[in-house]
Design an enzyme around this catalytic site. Structure first.
Site, PDB file in Angstrom:
ATOM      1  N   ARG A  45      59.531 120.761  58.188  1.00 32.97           N
ATOM      2  CA  ARG A  45      58.249 121.385  58.076  1.00 32.97           C
ATOM      3  C   ARG A  45      57.118 120.488  58.576  1.00 32.97           C
ATOM      4  O   ARG A  45      56.011 120.944  58.844  1.00 32.97           O
ATOM      5  CB  ARG A  45      58.002 121.720  56.592  1.00 32.97           C
ATOM      6  CG  ARG A  45      58.713 122.995  56.171  1.00 32.97           C
ATOM      7  CD  ARG A  45      58.695 123.170  54.674  1.00 32.97           C
ATOM      8  NE  ARG A  45      59.851 122.477  54.086  1.00 32.97           N
ATOM      9  CZ  ARG A  45      60.084 122.474  52.761  1.00 32.97           C
ATOM     10  NH1 ARG A  45      59.220 123.033  51.938  1.00 32.97           N
ATOM     11  NH2 ARG A  45      61.154 121.900  52.271  1.00 32.97           N
ATOM     12  N   GLY A  46      57.392 119.200  58.704  1.00 31.58           N
ATOM     13  CA  GLY A  46      56.334 118.210  58.921  1.00 31.58           C
ATOM     14  C   GLY A  46      55.492 118.371  60.169  1.00 31.58           C
ATOM     15  O   GLY A  46      54.376 117.872  60.233  1.00 31.58           O
ATOM     16  N   ASP A 105      61.400 107.813  62.402  1.00 36.99           N
ATOM     17  CA  ASP A 105      61.523 106.732  61.423  1.00 36.99           C
ATOM     18  C   ASP A 105      62.837 105.977  61.699  1.00 36.99           C
ATOM     19  O   ASP A 105      62.896 105.154  62.603  1.00 36.99           O
ATOM     20  CB  ASP A 105      61.462 107.386  60.033  1.00 36.99           C
ATOM     21  CG  ASP A 105      61.447 106.395  58.890  1.00 36.99           C
ATOM     22  OD1 ASP A 105      60.755 105.387  58.977  1.00 36.99           O
ATOM     23  OD2 ASP A 105      62.140 106.654  57.881  1.00 36.99           O
ATOM     24  N   LYS A 133      57.533 104.804  63.771  1.00 36.98           N
ATOM     25  CA  LYS A 133      57.632 103.548  63.012  1.00 36.98           C
ATOM     26  C   LYS A 133      58.759 102.732  63.642  1.00 36.98           C
ATOM     27  O   LYS A 133      59.897 102.763  63.166  1.00 36.98           O
ATOM     28  CB  LYS A 133      57.997 103.833  61.550  1.00 36.98           C
ATOM     29  CG  LYS A 133      57.001 104.648  60.760  1.00 36.98           C
ATOM     30  CD  LYS A 133      57.460 104.662  59.303  1.00 36.98           C
ATOM     31  CE  LYS A 133      56.954 105.836  58.542  1.00 36.98           C
ATOM     32  NZ  LYS A 133      57.598 105.958  57.218  1.00 36.98           N
ATOM     33  N   PHE A 154      54.677 104.400  54.054  1.00 38.83           N
ATOM     34  CA  PHE A 154      54.970 105.807  53.817  1.00 38.83           C
ATOM     35  C   PHE A 154      53.664 106.576  53.933  1.00 38.83           C
ATOM     36  O   PHE A 154      52.697 106.296  53.235  1.00 38.83           O
ATOM     37  CB  PHE A 154      55.618 106.030  52.446  1.00 38.83           C
ATOM     38  CG  PHE A 154      56.325 107.349  52.391  1.00 38.83           C
ATOM     39  CD1 PHE A 154      57.622 107.467  52.879  1.00 38.83           C
ATOM     40  CD2 PHE A 154      55.692 108.484  51.897  1.00 38.83           C
ATOM     41  CE1 PHE A 154      58.283 108.695  52.869  1.00 38.83           C
ATOM     42  CE2 PHE A 154      56.341 109.707  51.888  1.00 38.83           C
ATOM     43  CZ  PHE A 154      57.635 109.810  52.366  1.00 38.83           C
ATOM     44  N   VAL A 155      53.630 107.540  54.854  1.00 33.83           N
ATOM     45  CA  VAL A 155      52.381 108.243  55.149  1.00 33.83           C
ATOM     46  C   VAL A 155      52.454 109.721  54.768  1.00 33.83           C
ATOM     47  O   VAL A 155      53.547 110.300  54.665  1.00 33.83           O
ATOM     48  CB  VAL A 155      51.996 108.101  56.638  1.00 33.83           C
ATOM     49  CG1 VAL A 155      51.714 106.650  56.986  1.00 33.83           C
ATOM     50  CG2 VAL A 155      53.076 108.676  57.539  1.00 33.83           C
ATOM     51  N   ASP A 161      54.420 115.259  54.211  1.00 31.06           N
ATOM     52  CA  ASP A 161      54.383 115.304  52.746  1.00 31.06           C
ATOM     53  C   ASP A 161      54.965 114.077  52.064  1.00 31.06           C
ATOM     54  O   ASP A 161      55.719 113.314  52.660  1.00 31.06           O
ATOM     55  CB  ASP A 161      55.197 116.499  52.250  1.00 31.06           C
ATOM     56  CG  ASP A 161      56.710 116.247  52.406  1.00 31.06           C
ATOM     57  OD1 ASP A 161      57.159 116.016  53.543  1.00 31.06           O
ATOM     58  OD2 ASP A 161      57.425 116.246  51.378  1.00 31.06           O
ATOM     59  N   ARG A 167      50.450 117.802  52.338  1.00 28.45           N
ATOM     60  CA  ARG A 167      50.566 118.271  53.731  1.00 28.45           C
ATOM     61  C   ARG A 167      49.229 118.760  54.265  1.00 28.45           C
ATOM     62  O   ARG A 167      49.007 118.783  55.472  1.00 28.45           O
ATOM     63  CB  ARG A 167      51.575 119.430  53.827  1.00 28.45           C
ATOM     64  CG  ARG A 167      53.023 119.022  53.604  1.00 28.45           C
ATOM     65  CD  ARG A 167      53.929 120.189  53.984  1.00 28.45           C
ATOM     66  NE  ARG A 167      55.275 120.061  53.458  1.00 28.45           N
ATOM     67  CZ  ARG A 167      56.282 119.417  54.056  1.00 28.45           C
ATOM     68  NH1 ARG A 167      56.073 118.826  55.222  1.00 28.45           N
ATOM     69  NH2 ARG A 167      57.467 119.366  53.500  1.00 28.45           N
TER      70      ARG A 167
END
Ligand code: IMP
Ligand code: MG
Length: 178
Positions: A45-46, A105, A133, A154-155, A161, A167
């Site tokens: 979903r990001g 990541d 990253k 961690f963003v 989210d 979000r």
């Protein structure tokens, strides 16, 4: 899910994201100029906010499709095992494809998705990630375009989210436990 208290420190502003998208879209347009069939594939979903801004800045004929891959569950650690939860609706054989991801990541998600989609024999497959990253990488993969390289933090925000929250923040912020 743990409910450890945290605050969010601003990291990348909405304005900086918009400016970067404008630059990237110029390059993407050059890469796909003349296409009559670009399929922009958002990884759910990001990437939903990123893809929305991206496609509105692209002056190309496009279709939008979505793929949902899961590697994180609800936590902060990649499971390294990528599962496809929702596949594309359309076929991509012989078509130009742009995969849109929020963050690369460990690299497992992007690697898995690229392998899967390449197997369907698109004419051209390119990838874009809003964030990268590089110090977290466990498998060798890099998006063709990257919005911002960030350190191992961690963003959240701009579609991304933590335990399904944040979000809707218009900027990218980093989670700091208090
Ligand atoms: P990878 O398979 O380890 O590269 O993980 C990629 C996915 O993990 C991204 O698409 C994100 O959904 C999630 N992810 C990685 N880093 C973060 C983060 O800092 N915040 C939230 N989600 C993240
Ligand atoms: Mg993701």
């Amino acid at each position: 899910m743990s409910e450890r208290p945290y605050v969010i420190d601003r990291m990348i502003s909405a304005k900086a994201i918009a400016a970067r998208i404008e630059t990237l879209c110029g390059e993407i347009q050059d890469e796909f100029s003349g296409t009559d069939k670009l399929v922009v594939v958002g990884l759910l979903r990001g990437s939903f906010v990123f893809i929305a801004d991206l496609v509105r800045e692209l002056d190309l004929p496009i279709e939008v499709d979505f793929l949902e891959a899961s590697s994180y569950g609800d936590g902060m650690e990649s499971s390294r095992e990528v599962r496809i939860l929702k596949d594309l609706r359309g076929t991509i054989e012989g078509r130009d494809v742009l995969v849109v991801e929020d963050i690369v990541d460990t690299g497992y998600t992007m690697q898995h998705v690229i392998r899967l989609l390449k197997g369907r024999e698109p004419a051209k497959l390119r990838t874009i990630a809003l964030l990268d990253k590089p110090t977290r990488r466990e498998v060798e993969v890099k998006a063709d375009w990257t919005g911002f390289e960030i350190p191992d933090e961690f963003v959240v925000g701009y579609g991304i989210d933590y335990a399904q929250r944040n979000r809707n923040l218009p900027f990218i912020g980093k989670v700091r436990f208090t």
